[in-house]
Design a protein around this motif. Sequence first.
Motif, PDB file in Angstrom:
ATOM      1  N   GLU A  70       0.822  -1.216   0.000  1.00 45.97           N
ATOM      2  CA  GLU A  70       0.000   0.000   0.000  1.00 45.97           C
ATOM      3  C   GLU A  70       0.856   1.266   0.000  1.00 45.97           C
ATOM      4  N   ARG A  96      -0.372   0.416  -4.066  1.00 46.73           N
ATOM      5  CA  ARG A  96      -1.592  -0.238  -4.548  1.00 46.73           C
ATOM      6  C   ARG A  96      -2.785   0.669  -4.269  1.00 46.73           C
ATOM      7  N   GLN A 127      -6.196   1.794  -3.139  1.00 44.40           N
ATOM      8  CA  GLN A 127      -7.098   1.165  -2.185  1.00 44.40           C
ATOM      9  C   GLN A 127      -8.511   1.626  -2.468  1.00 44.40           C
ATOM     10  N   SER A 128      -9.432   0.662  -2.514  1.00 49.53           N
ATOM     11  CA  SER A 128     -10.794   0.959  -2.967  1.00 49.53           C
ATOM     12  C   SER A 128     -11.445   2.034  -2.107  1.00 49.53           C
ATOM     13  N   LYS A 129     -11.092   2.068  -0.805  1.00 49.51           N
ATOM     14  CA  LYS A 129     -11.764   3.047   0.050  1.00 49.51           C
ATOM     15  C   LYS A 129     -11.359   4.482  -0.288  1.00 49.51           C
ATOM     16  N   HIS A 130     -10.256   4.628  -1.011  1.00 50.01           N
ATOM     17  CA  HIS A 130      -9.807   5.973  -1.356  1.00 50.01           C
ATOM     18  C   HIS A 130     -10.205   6.364  -2.778  1.00 50.01           C
ATOM     19  N   ILE A 131     -10.814   5.437  -3.526  1.00 47.52           N
ATOM     20  CA  ILE A 131     -11.140   5.736  -4.920  1.00 47.52           C
ATOM     21  C   ILE A 131     -12.568   6.245  -4.995  1.00 47.52           C
ATOM     22  N   SER A 132     -12.755   7.351  -5.682  1.00 46.05           N
ATOM     23  CA  SER A 132     -14.125   7.821  -5.898  1.00 46.05           C
ATOM     24  C   SER A 132     -14.327   8.019  -7.387  1.00 46.05           C
ATOM     25  N   LYS A 158     -19.383   6.492 -13.757  1.00 42.44           N
ATOM     26  CA  LYS A 158     -19.983   5.302 -13.190  1.00 42.44           C
ATOM     27  C   LYS A 158     -21.077   4.776 -14.138  1.00 42.44           C
TER      28      LYS A 158
END
Lengths: 247, 208
Positions: free
Chosen positions: B149, B186, B188-193, B199
Amino acid sequence: FELISDEGYRFDGRKPSELRRVRCNMGVFTQADGSAYIEQGNTKVLAAIYGPHEASNNMRSRVCLDKCFINCEFSQAMFSSAERKKRSRGDRKGKDMSAHIKQTFEAAVRTQLYPRSQIDIYLQVLHSDGSLYCACVNAATLALIDAGIAMKDYVCACSASLTKETSLIDINHVEELAGCAEFSAAIMPKLDQIIYSELNGRIHQDELGQLVDAVTNGCKDIFAVIDRFEVITDNTEIAVSPRSLHS
Amino acid sequence: MEENSICIPGERLGSSEQYQPGKGTYVRHGFVFASIAGSIKKESDKSGNLPLIHVQSIHTKQHIPQIGGIVICKMTQLTSAFAKCKIISVQGSNHTAAFRGIIRKEDVRATNRDKVEIYKSFRPGDIVVARVLSLGDALCYLLSTAENELGVVVALSENGTAMIPLAHDQMQCPITLLKQFRKVARPQSKHISFPENSKSALTNESTV
C-alpha cells in the motif's frame, strides 16, 4: 520622591496590590501556529509561536534527540520607549530577556513530546511601560495555548517592588526608574511552583518573603484574568478561535 | 470532570487510579492533568482496563512524524543509494516547515530488495506515501515504502498530466501513453471515488 502618596495610592492611582488593566487577544496572526497580544496597562506585547517544526539550518547544532528545543527572539519596537531605540533586537538587554524567557518555557512546555524539533517564540514589544518580562511571558503563554503545544500548566508572571515596607505589584516604568529593587517571578499557578525568579537591586533578606508573597499573589491575579478570558472565549464557540473578543 | 467540557493546561482531570492518561494529558503525583486547552474526551475500555481520558485540541495541531506512522512526502533528490524527500503531511496535517526524510534503496520494496534501482522507483516531484522506520540521524527521518500500500501515489509525466498505475512497478501517461517505472502504491478501494457520469458509463458498457 515618594512612590506612594499619604493616602496610600501610587502615581497612576492604583493601590499597592492592584494590577494594571489586562487585555488580551489570541490568534492575532493567521500565519503563525499560535499568537497572542497582551496589554498590561501601557505595556503592549505581541507573541507568535511557530512549531513544533524541524530545526532550521542554523540551529542544527542545538537539536536534542529526546526533546525539542525552544528558540526565543525578543525584540522591542524602536518607538516603544520614551527614548527612540537605535536597534530593535540583538542588544544586551534583549539577549538576556530572550534567554530568560527561553528558560522559563523550557520548564513549562512538555518538551519530551516533540523530539528533534524546534519551537520558536517571537516576541515584539510595541509599547514599553515596565514589567516587560512579565508581559512577554504572559503573552507567550497565551500564544502557546493557541498553538496547542502541551504544557504542564499556565505560566503567569508578575513583578513587584518594595518601598517603605510596602510591596507594589505590577510596577510600571516610573516605578522602575525610582531605583527600588525589582523582583519578577513566573509561576505555574495550579501546580504552585515558581519556575523563574529574578531580583534586580538589593533588599534586606527579611523583606524577601514579603516580596515573594506579593509576586505570587500578583501572578495568581494575572492567572485569574487570563483564565476568565479563556473561559469566556471557549464557551462562545469552541470551533472558532477567539479572535474577536478584544474588538 | 464532565465529558466534552473545556479544560485548560494544568487542570486536574482526575486520579490516575480512575483514568488512563491519553493524548494531551500527563500524570503528576497520582493525578491526571491536562496539558493543552481543549475538550475532554473519555473512552471506556472493554477489556477491563481503566477508561482512557484525553484532551482534543480546539485548534488544528502540528503533528511531528512518529515511528511507525504514515507520512506523505515529496521526492526532492535521488542518488543510486537513496532517495531524499520532504515530508509534507503527517496524519492529515499540513506542514509549513517540512521535515526531511530519506528512503534507502533497501527499504523501497519488500521483495527482491537487492535488485531495487532508485531511478526505476521514484522521480523528483513524485508524491509518495511512506512509513516512518526510525527517527534516523539528526538530519532526516528514515522512511520505508516496503509494503504494497506504500509507494508513489501521484506522479506527473513529462507533459504534466498525472499518470495512471498499470502494475506494481509501472505507470502510464494517459495522453502520451508513455510508460515509466515507479514503486507504485496499490490503489485502495476506500480511497477511490468515481465521478457520477463515469460510473454510468461503466454500467452501460457492461450491459452492452
